[in-house]
Design a protein around this motif. Structure first.
Motif, PDB file in Angstrom:
ATOM      1  N   MET A   1       0.844  -1.181   0.000  1.00 26.49           N
ATOM      2  CA  MET A   1       0.000   0.000   0.000  1.00 26.49           C
ATOM      3  C   MET A   1       0.890   1.244   0.000  1.00 26.49           C
ATOM      4  O   MET A   1       1.867   1.323   0.713  1.00 26.49           O
ATOM      5  N   ILE A   2       0.536   2.197  -0.804  1.00 22.93           N
ATOM      6  CA  ILE A   2       1.264   3.461  -0.852  1.00 22.93           C
ATOM      7  C   ILE A   2       0.659   4.399   0.175  1.00 22.93           C
ATOM      8  O   ILE A   2      -0.555   4.542   0.261  1.00 22.93           O
ATOM      9  N   ASP A   3       1.527   5.028   0.961  1.00 25.34           N
ATOM     10  CA  ASP A   3       1.043   6.025   1.907  1.00 25.34           C
ATOM     11  C   ASP A   3       0.617   7.260   1.125  1.00 25.34           C
ATOM     12  O   ASP A   3       1.427   7.870   0.432  1.00 25.34           O
ATOM     13  N   GLU A   4      -0.655   7.581   1.216  1.00 25.86           N
ATOM     14  CA  GLU A   4      -1.185   8.708   0.470  1.00 25.86           C
ATOM     15  C   GLU A   4      -1.255   9.970   1.295  1.00 25.86           C
ATOM     16  O   GLU A   4      -1.406  11.043   0.745  1.00 25.86           O
ATOM     17  N   TRP A   5      -1.169   9.855   2.612  1.00 27.53           N
ATOM     18  CA  TRP A   5      -1.325  11.007   3.490  1.00 27.53           C
ATOM     19  C   TRP A   5      -0.151  11.103   4.442  1.00 27.53           C
ATOM     20  O   TRP A   5       0.244  10.125   5.054  1.00 27.53           O
ATOM     21  N   MET A   6       0.393  12.302   4.550  1.00 32.83           N
ATOM     22  CA  MET A   6       1.506  12.571   5.453  1.00 32.83           C
ATOM     23  C   MET A   6       1.093  13.709   6.372  1.00 32.83           C
ATOM     24  O   MET A   6       0.613  14.741   5.904  1.00 32.83           O
ATOM     25  N   LEU A   7       1.268  13.497   7.654  1.00 28.87           N
ATOM     26  CA  LEU A   7       0.973  14.529   8.640  1.00 28.87           C
ATOM     27  C   LEU A   7       2.276  14.902   9.323  1.00 28.87           C
ATOM     28  O   LEU A   7       2.886  14.084  10.000  1.00 28.87           O
ATOM     29  N   HIS A   8       2.712  16.129   9.091  1.00 35.10           N
ATOM     30  CA  HIS A   8       3.913  16.627   9.750  1.00 35.10           C
ATOM     31  C   HIS A   8       3.499  17.268  11.064  1.00 35.10           C
ATOM     32  O   HIS A   8       2.476  17.945  11.134  1.00 35.10           O
ATOM     33  N   VAL A   9       4.303  17.049  12.099  1.00 32.41           N
ATOM     34  CA  VAL A   9       3.950  17.488  13.450  1.00 32.41           C
ATOM     35  C   VAL A   9       5.100  18.300  14.047  1.00 32.41           C
ATOM     36  O   VAL A   9       6.255  17.904  13.962  1.00 32.41           O
ATOM     37  N   ALA A  10       4.731  19.413  14.678  1.00 31.00           N
ATOM     38  CA  ALA A  10       5.710  20.264  15.365  1.00 31.00           C
ATOM     39  C   ALA A  10       5.928  19.724  16.778  1.00 31.00           C
ATOM     40  O   ALA A  10       5.539  20.329  17.773  1.00 31.00           O
ATOM     41  N   ALA A  11       6.526  18.541  16.847  1.00 28.20           N
ATOM     42  CA  ALA A  11       6.841  17.868  18.110  1.00 28.20           C
ATOM     43  C   ALA A  11       7.892  16.813  17.802  1.00 28.20           C
ATOM     44  O   ALA A  11       8.073  16.432  16.646  1.00 28.20           O
ATOM     45  N   THR A  12       8.550  16.327  18.825  1.00 28.50           N
ATOM     46  CA  THR A  12       9.544  15.273  18.615  1.00 28.50           C
ATOM     47  C   THR A  12       8.834  13.941  18.363  1.00 28.50           C
ATOM     48  O   THR A  12       7.673  13.760  18.760  1.00 28.50           O
ATOM     49  N   PRO A  13       9.510  13.000  17.713  1.00 27.26           N
ATOM     50  CA  PRO A  13       8.903  11.680  17.531  1.00 27.26           C
ATOM     51  C   PRO A  13       8.478  11.053  18.863  1.00 27.26           C
ATOM     52  O   PRO A  13       7.424  10.419  18.946  1.00 27.26           O
TER      53      PRO A  13
ATOM     54  N   VAL B   1      11.878  13.492  10.598  1.00 24.97           N
ATOM     55  CA  VAL B   1      12.138  14.029   9.266  1.00 24.97           C
ATOM     56  C   VAL B   1      13.045  15.246   9.389  1.00 24.97           C
ATOM     57  O   VAL B   1      13.214  15.801  10.476  1.00 24.97           O
ATOM     58  N   ALA B   2      13.599  15.652   8.290  1.00 27.51           N
ATOM     59  CA  ALA B   2      14.580  16.732   8.285  1.00 27.51           C
ATOM     60  C   ALA B   2      13.947  18.114   8.148  1.00 27.51           C
ATOM     61  O   ALA B   2      14.431  18.954   7.430  1.00 27.51           O
ATOM     62  N   ASP B   3      12.873  18.335   8.851  1.00 28.60           N
ATOM     63  CA  ASP B   3      12.210  19.636   8.848  1.00 28.60           C
ATOM     64  C   ASP B   3      12.340  20.209  10.254  1.00 28.60           C
ATOM     65  O   ASP B   3      11.810  19.645  11.206  1.00 28.60           O
ATOM     66  N   ARG B   4      13.036  21.313  10.385  1.00 32.64           N
ATOM     67  CA  ARG B   4      13.304  21.898  11.698  1.00 32.64           C
ATOM     68  C   ARG B   4      12.020  22.325  12.414  1.00 32.64           C
ATOM     69  O   ARG B   4      11.909  22.198  13.629  1.00 32.64           O
TER      70      ARG B   4
ATOM     71  N   PRO C   1       9.467  18.361  12.914  1.00 30.32           N
ATOM     72  CA  PRO C   1      10.464  17.293  12.867  1.00 30.32           C
ATOM     73  C   PRO C   1       9.929  15.863  12.889  1.00 30.32           C
ATOM     74  O   PRO C   1      10.710  14.918  12.879  1.00 30.32           O
ATOM     75  N   THR C   2       8.617  15.703  12.900  1.00 30.48           N
ATOM     76  CA  THR C   2       8.041  14.356  12.969  1.00 30.48           C
ATOM     77  C   THR C   2       6.961  14.192  11.913  1.00 30.48           C
ATOM     78  O   THR C   2       6.248  15.127  11.586  1.00 30.48           O
ATOM     79  N   CYS C   3       6.846  12.973  11.423  1.00 38.87           N
ATOM     80  CA  CYS C   3       5.864  12.682  10.385  1.00 38.87           C
ATOM     81  C   CYS C   3       5.123  11.393  10.717  1.00 38.87           C
ATOM     82  O   CYS C   3       5.710  10.443  11.222  1.00 38.87           O
ATOM     83  N   LEU C   4       3.833  11.401  10.435  1.00 36.31           N
ATOM     84  CA  LEU C   4       3.010  10.196  10.483  1.00 36.31           C
ATOM     85  C   LEU C   4       2.475   9.982   9.072  1.00 36.31           C
ATOM     86  O   LEU C   4       2.101  10.943   8.399  1.00 36.31           O
ATOM     87  N   ALA C   5       2.426   8.740   8.629  1.00 34.60           N
ATOM     88  CA  ALA C   5       1.954   8.443   7.283  1.00 34.60           C
ATOM     89  C   ALA C   5       0.900   7.356   7.332  1.00 34.60           C
ATOM     90  O   ALA C   5       0.944   6.471   8.183  1.00 34.60           O
ATOM     91  N   GLY C   6      -0.054   7.457   6.413  1.00 33.62           N
ATOM     92  CA  GLY C   6      -1.091   6.452   6.349  1.00 33.62           C
ATOM     93  C   GLY C   6      -1.787   6.433   5.012  1.00 33.62           C
ATOM     94  O   GLY C   6      -1.853   7.452   4.329  1.00 33.62           O
ATOM     95  N   GLY C   7      -2.255   5.278   4.652  1.00 33.09           N
ATOM     96  CA  GLY C   7      -3.002   5.132   3.410  1.00 33.09           C
ATOM     97  C   GLY C   7      -4.467   5.432   3.658  1.00 33.09           C
ATOM     98  O   GLY C   7      -5.006   5.148   4.714  1.00 33.09           O
ATOM     99  N   GLY C   8      -5.067   6.042   2.703  1.00 31.65           N
ATOM    100  CA  GLY C   8      -6.488   6.369   2.791  1.00 31.65           C
ATOM    101  C   GLY C   8      -7.026   6.491   1.392  1.00 31.65           C
ATOM    102  O   GLY C   8      -6.368   6.120   0.429  1.00 31.65           O
ATOM    103  N   SER C   9      -8.189   7.031   1.276  1.00 32.55           N
ATOM    104  CA  SER C   9      -8.709   7.260  -0.060  1.00 32.55           C
ATOM    105  C   SER C   9      -8.015   8.491  -0.634  1.00 32.55           C
ATOM    106  O   SER C   9      -7.448   9.288   0.120  1.00 32.55           O
ATOM    107  N   PRO C  10      -8.063   8.678  -1.931  1.00 38.71           N
ATOM    108  CA  PRO C  10      -7.456   9.877  -2.508  1.00 38.71           C
ATOM    109  C   PRO C  10      -8.117  11.159  -2.026  1.00 38.71           C
ATOM    110  O   PRO C  10      -7.521  12.219  -2.074  1.00 38.71           O
ATOM    111  N   ASP C  11      -9.348  11.064  -1.530  1.00 40.63           N
ATOM    112  CA  ASP C  11     -10.111  12.248  -1.152  1.00 40.63           C
ATOM    113  C   ASP C  11     -10.036  12.614   0.326  1.00 40.63           C
ATOM    114  O   ASP C  11     -10.278  13.758   0.679  1.00 40.63           O
TER     115      ASP C  11
END
Length: 92
Positions: free
Chosen positions: A1-13, A32-35, A38-48
């Motif tokens: 399954m391809i992760d279609e959704w990425m949620l970047h979070v302003a908190a540590t992992p 992730v390398a975003d100051r 710095p944290t990302c959650l990914a998940g598959g969902g519908s395209p919408d």
């Protein structure tokens, strides 16, 4: 399954995984390398729309004072070169 959704979070992992544990969700946050986000959650969902668990986590993170932002799985925020991941396929 391809992760279609990425949620970047302003908190540590670690902080994000504490929230996930509080919600009894067995998901992993990744650094992730975003100051600013710095944290990302990914998940598959519908395209919408994103998966329900990711919306639930986002609401809880926001309530606890952690900013979030949606991105595409091929975003440049995590240092992944565009083209390394493919866009989700759409049903014909």
């Amino acid at each position: 399954m391809i992760d279609e959704w990425m949620l970047h979070v302003a908190a540590t992992p670690h902080e994000v995984e504490d929230v996930l544990a509080d919600l009894c969700l067995h998901k992993r946050a990744r650094p992730v390398a975003d100051r600013d986000y710095p944290t990302c959650l990914a998940g598959g969902g519908s395209p919408d729309e994103p998966p329900a668990w990711l919306c639930f986590v986002r609401a809880e993170l926001e309530q606890r004072g952690h900013r979030t932002r949606w991105c595409t799985p091929w975003c440049a925020h995590d240092g992944v070169t565009p083209g390394r991941r493919t866009a989700p396929r759409r049903a014909a």
